[in-house]
Enzyme design. Structure first.
Site, PDB file in Angstrom:
ATOM      1  N   HIS A  14    -103.085  -8.878  82.845  1.00 21.37           N
ATOM      2  CA  HIS A  14    -102.074  -9.550  83.665  1.00 21.37           C
ATOM      3  C   HIS A  14    -102.230  -9.202  85.138  1.00 21.37           C
ATOM      4  CE1 HIS A  14     -99.513 -11.101  80.386  1.00 21.37           C
ATOM      5  NE2 HIS A  14     -99.850  -9.991  79.739  1.00 21.37           N
ATOM      6  N   HIS A  57    -104.176  -6.834  71.008  1.00 20.52           N
ATOM      7  CA  HIS A  57    -102.935  -6.690  70.261  1.00 20.52           C
ATOM      8  C   HIS A  57    -102.415  -8.072  69.878  1.00 20.52           C
ATOM      9  CE1 HIS A  57    -101.539  -7.197  74.394  1.00 20.52           C
ATOM     10  NE2 HIS A  57    -100.303  -7.394  73.978  1.00 20.52           N
ATOM     11  N   HIS A 115     -97.546   0.173  73.899  1.00 20.77           N
ATOM     12  CA  HIS A 115     -97.040  -1.182  74.168  1.00 20.77           C
ATOM     13  C   HIS A 115     -96.727  -1.871  72.841  1.00 20.77           C
ATOM     14  CE1 HIS A 115     -96.532  -5.008  76.181  1.00 20.77           C
ATOM     15  NE2 HIS A 115     -97.504  -5.556  75.462  1.00 20.77           N
ATOM     16  N   HIS A 174     -99.610  -9.967  70.514  1.00 13.65           N
ATOM     17  CA  HIS A 174     -98.702 -10.832  71.251  1.00 13.65           C
ATOM     18  C   HIS A 174     -99.302 -12.215  71.480  1.00 13.65           C
ATOM     19  CE1 HIS A 174     -96.201  -7.250  72.966  1.00 13.65           C
ATOM     20  NE2 HIS A 174     -95.823  -7.599  71.759  1.00 13.65           N
ATOM     21  N   ASP A 177    -102.780  -4.806  77.494  1.00 14.23           N
ATOM     22  CA  ASP A 177    -101.516  -4.468  78.140  1.00 14.23           C
ATOM     23  C   ASP A 177    -101.217  -2.973  78.088  1.00 14.23           C
ATOM     24  OD1 ASP A 177    -101.216  -7.147  78.616  1.00 14.23           O
ATOM     25  OD2 ASP A 177     -99.478  -7.429  77.313  1.00 14.23           O
ATOM     26  N   ASP A 204     -99.414 -14.331  73.851  1.00 14.68           N
ATOM     27  CA  ASP A 204    -100.171 -14.642  75.057  1.00 14.68           C
ATOM     28  C   ASP A 204    -101.515 -13.916  75.103  1.00 14.68           C
ATOM     29  OD1 ASP A 204     -98.873 -12.169  75.422  1.00 14.68           O
ATOM     30  OD2 ASP A 204     -98.847 -12.381  77.601  1.00 14.68           O
ATOM     31  N   HIS A 205    -101.906 -13.347  73.948  1.00 15.19           N
ATOM     32  CA  HIS A 205    -103.227 -12.717  73.814  1.00 15.19           C
ATOM     33  C   HIS A 205    -104.024 -13.306  72.647  1.00 15.19           C
ATOM     34  CE1 HIS A 205    -102.513  -9.315  76.672  1.00 15.19           C
ATOM     35  NE2 HIS A 205    -101.292  -9.749  76.477  1.00 15.19           N
TER      36      HIS A 205
END
Length: 254
Positions: free
Chosen positions: A170, A55, A113, A57, A132, A59-60
């Site tokens: 995570h 996805h 998400h 975001h 996530d 931090d990905h």
């Protein structure tokens, strides 16, 4: 057999390197940052061929452009997020296949998400890279989707073989487990699992991967049919999606 390396980065993220020793191809899943990936590639003498994003975001996808610039790899990501993912070369949708050497992964759409979230299931290696959507004893917050969407997404993952290894993005397990005990306090398997989790985290060791079977036994977001859970949250006799939505609501304020 594929080789999997788990790289802890930032506060609690995991980046995964998937290496096929036969073809020499290597994929990276959700590279939050580039340098730790480049360091391992250099140490191992591996060639990065593919980025797999679940996805959009930051931090990905934060390492996408640097990895693409320095390795010439191909970035594969959800088609519906093509405007939000840097460096995307190929957009994928539910049912698509991606290959790594002779190994193939099926793309499964899992909105909830985020609206465009996908996961990658390597059936021949019994591995699920789920970003996530699913965590050990948890699931992702509903930032862009609805509880109904996330529930349907998780039903797809619950249907995978119990031995499927779950590689989530995570290290949230300890907090997830503490919450799980509040909604199913008498679940003996959950109690036993938390003992192991606490021991691992005391040594700063990862609790990932898990398995679908373990999640079916201990993850409250997989256990909407549990009468004990329904009784604890006063949802006996409610529709499964309604039970799920209430568990998600409780977790959000935990």
């Amino acid at each position: 057999m594929l080789t999997i390396l788990e790289l802890p980065v930032l506060n609690d993220n995991y980046i995964y390197l998937i290496h096929d020793p036969v073809s020499g191809e290597t994929a990276v899943v959700d590279p939050a940052v580039a340098q730790p990936v480049l360091d391992v590639l250099d140490q191992k003498g591996w060639r990065l061929t593919t980025v797999l994003n679940t996805h959009h975001h930051g931090d990905h996808v934060g390492g996408n452009l640097e990895l693409k610039q320095k390795t010439g790899c191909t970035v594969i990501a959800p088609l519906s997020d093509r405007h939000r993912i840097p460096g995307i070369d190929r957009g994928v949708v539910d049912g698509d296949a991606i290959t790594l050497g002779k190994h193939s992964a099926r793309v499964i759409s899992t909105p909830g998400h985020t609206s465009g979230h996908v996961v990658y299931h390597f059936a021949d290696g019994n591995m699920l890279f789920c970003g996530d959507t699913l965590f050990v004893m948890g699931c992702g917050r509903l930032f862009e989707g609805t509880a109904e969407q996330m529930w349907h997404s998780l039903q797809k993952l619950k249907a995978l073989p119990g031995s499927t290894q779950i590689y989530c993005a995570h290290e949230y397990t300890q907090a997830n487990g503490r919450f799980a005990l509040t909604v199913e306090p008498d679940n003996r398997q959950l109690q036993q699992r938390m003992e192991i989790v606490n021991q691992l985290r005391a040594k700063h060791l990862p609790t990932v991967p898990s398995t679908i079977a373990q999640e079916l036994a201990t993850n409250p977001f997989f256990r909407e049919d549990s009468l004990a859970l329904q009784e604890t949250i006063n949802m006996v006799g409610k529709k499964p999606v309604e039970v799920f939505a209430e568990v998600r609501r409780l977790k959000d304020s935990f």
